[in-house]
Design a protein around this motif. Sequence first.
Motif, PDB file in Angstrom:
ATOM      1  N   VAL A 235      16.773  76.660 -28.803  1.00  0.00           N
ATOM      2  CA  VAL A 235      17.154  77.168 -30.123  1.00  0.00           C
ATOM      3  C   VAL A 235      18.617  76.852 -30.380  1.00  0.00           C
ATOM      4  O   VAL A 235      19.441  76.865 -29.455  1.00  0.00           O
ATOM      5  N   LYS A 236      18.929  76.546 -31.615  1.00  0.00           N
ATOM      6  CA  LYS A 236      20.319  76.377 -32.023  1.00  0.00           C
ATOM      7  C   LYS A 236      20.886  77.759 -32.312  1.00  0.00           C
ATOM      8  O   LYS A 236      20.443  78.448 -33.225  1.00  0.00           O
ATOM      9  N   VAL A 237      21.879  78.168 -31.540  1.00  0.00           N
ATOM     10  CA  VAL A 237      22.402  79.527 -31.621  1.00  0.00           C
ATOM     11  C   VAL A 237      23.257  79.704 -32.871  1.00  0.00           C
ATOM     12  O   VAL A 237      24.232  78.982 -33.083  1.00  0.00           O
ATOM     13  N   ALA A 238      22.878  80.686 -33.694  1.00  0.00           N
ATOM     14  CA  ALA A 238      23.688  81.067 -34.851  1.00  0.00           C
ATOM     15  C   ALA A 238      24.372  82.401 -34.596  1.00  0.00           C
ATOM     16  O   ALA A 238      25.539  82.594 -34.933  1.00  0.00           O
ATOM     17  N   ASP A 239      23.636  83.350 -33.967  1.00  0.00           N
ATOM     18  CA  ASP A 239      24.168  84.703 -33.748  1.00  0.00           C
ATOM     19  C   ASP A 239      23.227  85.397 -32.766  1.00  0.00           C
ATOM     20  O   ASP A 239      22.031  85.514 -33.028  1.00  0.00           O
ATOM     21  N   THR A 240      23.756  85.850 -31.636  1.00  0.00           N
ATOM     22  CA  THR A 240      22.896  86.478 -30.620  1.00  0.00           C
ATOM     23  C   THR A 240      22.701  87.973 -30.843  1.00  0.00           C
ATOM     24  O   THR A 240      21.958  88.615 -30.100  1.00  0.00           O
ATOM     25  N   THR A 241      23.333  88.546 -31.862  1.00  0.00           N
ATOM     26  CA  THR A 241      23.185  89.973 -32.141  1.00  0.00           C
ATOM     27  C   THR A 241      21.713  90.325 -32.372  1.00  0.00           C
ATOM     28  O   THR A 241      21.037  89.699 -33.180  1.00  0.00           O
ATOM     29  N   GLY A 242      21.230  91.337 -31.659  1.00  0.00           N
ATOM     30  CA  GLY A 242      19.864  91.803 -31.854  1.00  0.00           C
ATOM     31  C   GLY A 242      18.805  91.016 -31.112  1.00  0.00           C
ATOM     32  O   GLY A 242      17.622  91.363 -31.165  1.00  0.00           O
ATOM     33  N   ALA A 243      19.202  89.970 -30.373  1.00  0.00           N
ATOM     34  CA  ALA A 243      18.218  89.150 -29.677  1.00  0.00           C
ATOM     35  C   ALA A 243      17.500  89.942 -28.589  1.00  0.00           C
ATOM     36  O   ALA A 243      16.278  89.840 -28.436  1.00  0.00           O
ATOM     37  N   GLY A 244      18.254  90.738 -27.835  1.00  0.00           N
ATOM     38  CA  GLY A 244      17.644  91.546 -26.787  1.00  0.00           C
ATOM     39  C   GLY A 244      16.711  92.601 -27.344  1.00  0.00           C
ATOM     40  O   GLY A 244      15.657  92.890 -26.759  1.00  0.00           O
TER      41      GLY A 244
END
Length: 298
Positions: A235-244
């Motif tokens: 995946v192309k990372v845009a924002d890891t917030t909330g991924a977990g």
Amino acid sequence: MQVFVVGNISVDETFLIDELPAKGASIHGVKTHQDLGGKGTNQAIILSRCGIKTTLIAAVGNDSQGKWCHEKIASENLALFPSSPRDCRTDTSLVLNCADGDNANITTVTAANVLSLDDINQAMSFSNSGDVVLQQGNFSVEKTAAVFALARKKGLITVFNPSPVKWAFAQLLPLTDILVVNQLEVRLLSGENEILPAAEALLNTGVSQVVVTLGAEGALLLNAQGLQRIAAPPVKVADTTGAGDTFLAVMLASTLRGQSPISAKDMRRAAKASAITIGRIGTLSAFPTRQELAELLN
């Protein structure tokens, strides 16, 4: 079956920065957006979007932000208890989003602390044996333990995502059926540096299933049947917030829908959903839609 998510509601304010500041540093940043957040809220919303009957037990304050949070939650197919605000300020999360997609969060817990055990007990009075109670790390050790003890007394399945993590949360593992941790958390709670020995140490405390999320390296599951690993989709990372939160909620929804212990299939579905979140900016606005989740789960 239903899930009671006992946690927090916050207003997420996200700032784009070049890199995390050193102690004493002053830096420039750009406020990119404001969104509904809080780990408890995130997980509850995604569970609900997966078609799981979900009650969010969390408090907001009697300020304008609390009213805004109520309006946002009302647009989801999600029960909220208590329905009235508390006499305090609504919790806020400051999200520092680095240019490389990594992030750091600062979260207040004023409203979360105001939520009483009586409030929680009243909401859980509607539970049935076999329902699920999910907690994160936003309460004190004592309050978190009391909620899980109440859940066990009612014959409920306990799921623990101890984030933000406290070392003392290790004493609550005998009250935990399913433990979901990241690499930092599994090391801190076990005292082990290597991931697999750390997960084994936590399993030996009486936890039935230990899931460790490994970021770009995927995730592993350890239980009485042995070890299973899954890879993370590219995946192309845009924002890891909330991924977990996305990973946990979709994995839990998948296993509940299948009425079986967590499997590699459940984790792969969760990883695909998490990749959707990572590829978008924001918190609530980045989560997979009901349609996207239905396609993943069917």
